[in-house]
Each structure stands twice: as C-alpha cells, then as structure tokens.
Design a protein around this motif. Structure first.
Motif, PDB file in Angstrom:
ATOM      1  N   LEU A 149      47.984  51.240  54.513  1.00 13.10           N
ATOM      2  CA  LEU A 149      47.536  50.143  53.661  1.00 13.10           C
ATOM      3  C   LEU A 149      47.075  50.649  52.298  1.00 13.10           C
ATOM      4  CD1 LEU A 149      45.653  47.927  56.278  1.00 13.10           C
ATOM      5  CD2 LEU A 149      47.628  47.246  54.916  1.00 13.10           C
ATOM      6  N   ARG A 208      50.487  51.449  50.456  1.00  5.83           N
ATOM      7  CA  ARG A 208      51.430  50.353  50.185  1.00  5.83           C
ATOM      8  C   ARG A 208      50.752  49.095  49.650  1.00  5.83           C
ATOM      9  NH1 ARG A 208      55.690  51.124  53.950  1.00  5.83           N
ATOM     10  NH2 ARG A 208      55.977  53.366  54.213  1.00  5.83           N
ATOM     11  N   GLU A 209      49.430  49.006  49.751  1.00  2.61           N
ATOM     12  CA  GLU A 209      48.646  47.825  49.348  1.00  2.61           C
ATOM     13  C   GLU A 209      48.830  46.653  50.302  1.00  2.61           C
ATOM     14  OE1 GLU A 209      49.132  46.672  45.324  1.00  2.61           O
ATOM     15  OE2 GLU A 209      48.383  48.566  44.519  1.00  2.61           O
ATOM     16  N   GLN A 210      50.050  46.390  50.771  1.00  3.83           N
ATOM     17  CA  GLN A 210      50.280  45.278  51.692  1.00  3.83           C
ATOM     18  C   GLN A 210      51.360  45.666  52.679  1.00  3.83           C
ATOM     19  OE1 GLN A 210      50.386  41.224  50.149  1.00  3.83           O
ATOM     20  NE2 GLN A 210      52.168  40.780  51.427  1.00  3.83           N
ATOM     21  N   ILE A 227      39.981  44.593  56.255  1.00  3.38           N
ATOM     22  CA  ILE A 227      41.362  44.183  56.033  1.00  3.38           C
ATOM     23  C   ILE A 227      41.469  42.695  56.334  1.00  3.38           C
ATOM     24  CG2 ILE A 227      42.203  46.472  56.659  1.00  3.38           C
ATOM     25  CD1 ILE A 227      43.290  45.251  59.245  1.00  3.38           C
ATOM     26  N   SER A 263      44.519  39.158  56.492  1.00  4.96           N
ATOM     27  CA  SER A 263      45.933  38.791  56.534  1.00  4.96           C
ATOM     28  C   SER A 263      46.217  37.645  55.575  1.00  4.96           C
ATOM     29  CB  SER A 263      46.342  38.384  57.953  1.00  4.96           C
ATOM     30  OG  SER A 263      45.644  37.232  58.363  1.00  4.96           O
ATOM     31  N   TRP A 281      49.292  42.143  55.518  1.00  5.86           N
ATOM     32  CA  TRP A 281      47.908  42.611  55.657  1.00  5.86           C
ATOM     33  C   TRP A 281      47.529  43.445  54.443  1.00  5.86           C
ATOM     34  CZ3 TRP A 281      44.637  41.544  59.831  1.00  5.86           C
ATOM     35  CH2 TRP A 281      45.228  40.823  60.879  1.00  5.86           C
ATOM     36  N   ARG A 282      46.280  43.280  53.972  1.00  4.53           N
ATOM     37  CA  ARG A 282      45.775  44.016  52.819  1.00  4.53           C
ATOM     38  C   ARG A 282      44.361  44.504  53.087  1.00  4.53           C
ATOM     39  NH1 ARG A 282      47.366  42.792  47.202  1.00  4.53           N
ATOM     40  NH2 ARG A 282      49.490  41.947  47.206  1.00  4.53           N
ATOM     41  N   GLY A 305      41.427  45.906  47.567  1.00  2.00           N
ATOM     42  CA  GLY A 305      42.087  47.195  47.349  1.00  2.00           C
ATOM     43  C   GLY A 305      41.208  48.369  47.727  1.00  2.00           C
TER      44      GLY A 305
END
Length: 315
Positions: free
Chosen positions: A13, A16-18, A49, A51, A59-60, A64
């Motif tokens: 995560l 890729r951030e998401q 995290i 969704s 998912w993020r 950040g």
C-alpha cells in the motif's frame, strides 16, 4: 504465515497508494478471498487503511500514511499484532515471523505488541446454525484494551435472565467464536467465560492482572469449547464405519466425532455426539452406506422408523 502477509500488504500500500483485493491476491499468490479477509482484519483491528467502493475503488492508507516497521505508532503496532493473532496457536513459520516483527519494533512498543498478539483468538466454527451477523459488542474495545494492558476490571454482567451483577475480573483473553465474542478471565470463583454482548459496564481498577504463568489462551479455549459442546450434545451414539468413511464423518460431525480402533472385520469404531436420539438419528439416516449404528437402542429404533417412512413414501 499471516503476519508476513499483513506486513507485505502494508508495504504494498505504501508503494502503490491503492490496491484491490485481486491485486493483493496476485502479488502474494493467495486467493482473493484470503486477501479480502486480511484487508478487513487490518482495518477492523485499527491499522489506518480504508476501502473505496465502486468502479476504480480499492484499499488505501489513511492520508497516505507511512506505516512501516520503523514508523509504526504504538496503536498501529498493537493493531497489527492483534490482527496477526496469537503466536502460541500459530505454525512454527508464523512464530518466527512474529519474532522478527517484535525485534524490529521500537523497544517501548514490544510488550504491548506481544500482549496484543496473545490477547485474541478466532474460532470460525460457530455454535448452532444461525448465520446472523451482529456488530461488535459495545464493550469489546474496552475489554481488549484491559487484556493488552494487563489491568483488572470491575465488570457489570447480565445473566440469561437479565439480572445484572458486578464483579472484579482478571481479563486473560478475548475469543471470537463465529459472530460471537467471549472474555476469558479469572475471578474469585475461578476461571470464567463471559459473553461480551452481555457486559453492561467495564471499569478498569488500575490493579495488575494476576496472569498464571502457564496460561495459554488457545489451549484454555479448546477446553472451554469442548465442555460447551459436550453440554450441547450430551447423547452418544456408537457405530462402526467402513475404513474409507471416517473422512466423510469428520466433515459431517467435526468435533462431535471420536474415532476408535479397528474391529475384526476391518471397520472402525466411532462415537458420535448429538442433542437427542431423534435428532441424531435424522443426521445418521443418510449414512447407511458407511456406518452401522450399534447403540443406544433408541437411536436404532428411530433409524428403523425413518427407514419405514422412507420406504412407504418412495419405495
């Protein structure tokens, strides 16, 4: 190696951030169902995290956030180990992974991270046939916190009649049994199990929990669950099963099946627990190709009656 997977998901995560559950499944070479369960476990346990639903969702990390081994907050470390589950119930590879994670954490976080890992077990086998899913009980977080911090609580508790009493409890662990939650704790009257949805109040006393040195939550719960199962299914039926049929019986009856030794004709002696003679006979009626029930006589009589009814209707 669930602890390794949970950490890998967090690192993915960050990079890729998401991510979608399908992408996590491909990266970690696991099923999409397992990936979804791990993501839900992280979120439920308090790891930051969330969704996004709909097309383009996934998912993020909240805001950040940077969540790695050197940057975990105390709450995040607890949440991660809570989601990973107890090392005592884990395979050797998972125990090794948890040890590596503990060594990588800052010193002040280690005690509570290890306590979190030992505080909760999940028993997916539910009691009864209900599939109703309830939200987490009101005082679950308070009790979990008391277990992790090792402090006694004054517990308000309603019995099956609704009468509320209060007592001092040494919280030892939390168990998720299917959709239900239980607190295992010591009291003046000895070891007790409390349904968390019946807890009416929780007040930490500040006094430390007296935790037995040999206490193991997973082993303790196996004893508790076994005793409950025996009370729910007090009747025992004896039978002999063809040698290749025990796997089928295990799938059908789970912990209610006890497998014994071989008979002279090569069949296997088994004992199957049930609620009463009629109900157990109904469960056994479709297994005539694999087993022969030898007792008690009441179960055999019900099986014969079921057989006659079937022949009359379909013969």
């Amino acid at each position: 190696m669930r602890a390794d997977r949970l950490m890998a998901i967090l690192l993915l995560l960050q990079q890729r951030e998401q991510l979608t559950a399908a992408e996590v499944a491909r990266e970690l070479e696991i099923s999409e169902r397992t990936a979804r369960r791990d993501l839900d476990a992280l979120s439920t346990a308090g790891v930051p995290i969330y969704s996004l639903q709909g097309r383009g969702g996934g998912w993020r990390l909240v805001g950040g956030a940077r969540t790695d081994l050197s940057g975990l907050t105390e709450g995040e470390a607890r949440a991660l180990f809570l989601a990973a589950g107890p090392a005592s119930a884990a395979a050797p590879a998972l125990k090794a992974a948890l040890r590596k994670l503990v060594r990588a954490l800052p010193e002040p976080f280690r005690v509570q991270a290890e306590a979190a890992a030992a505080s909760l077990i999940r028993d997916p086998q539910r009691w009864g046939s209900s599939r109703v899913v309830h939200p987490p009980p009101r005082f679950l977080d308070d009790l979990q916190d008391a277990v992790i911090r090792g402090v006694q609580v004054r517990l308000g508790y309603a019995d099956s009649t609704g009468a509320v009493t209060e007592r001092t409890v040494h919280p030892l662990g939390i168990v998720a049994k299917g959709p239900s939650w239980y607190l295992v704790g010591d009291t003046e009257a000895g070891r007790r199990t409390f349904r968390v949805d019946r807890v009416t109040s929780v007040r930490p006393t500040g006094d430390p929990v007296h935790r037995p040195e040999d206490f193991d939550l997973a082993a303790s719960w196996r004893e508790i669950a076994g005793e409950v199962d025996r009370r729910r299914t007090p009747l025992e039926a004896r039978a002999v099963c063809v040698s290749h049929g025990t796997a089928l019986l295990r799938m059908a009856f789970g912990d209610r099946l006890e497998v014994g030794g071989a008979t002279g004709d090569g069949r296997i002696e088994v004992v199957i627990r049930g609620y009463d003679e009629y109900t157990l006979a109904g469960e056994l009626a479709g297994l005539g190709e694999w087993i022969e029930v030898t007792g008690p006589p009441g179960v055999r009589d019900h099986l014969a009656a079921i057989g006659r009814a079937l022949v009359q209707r379909y013969g």
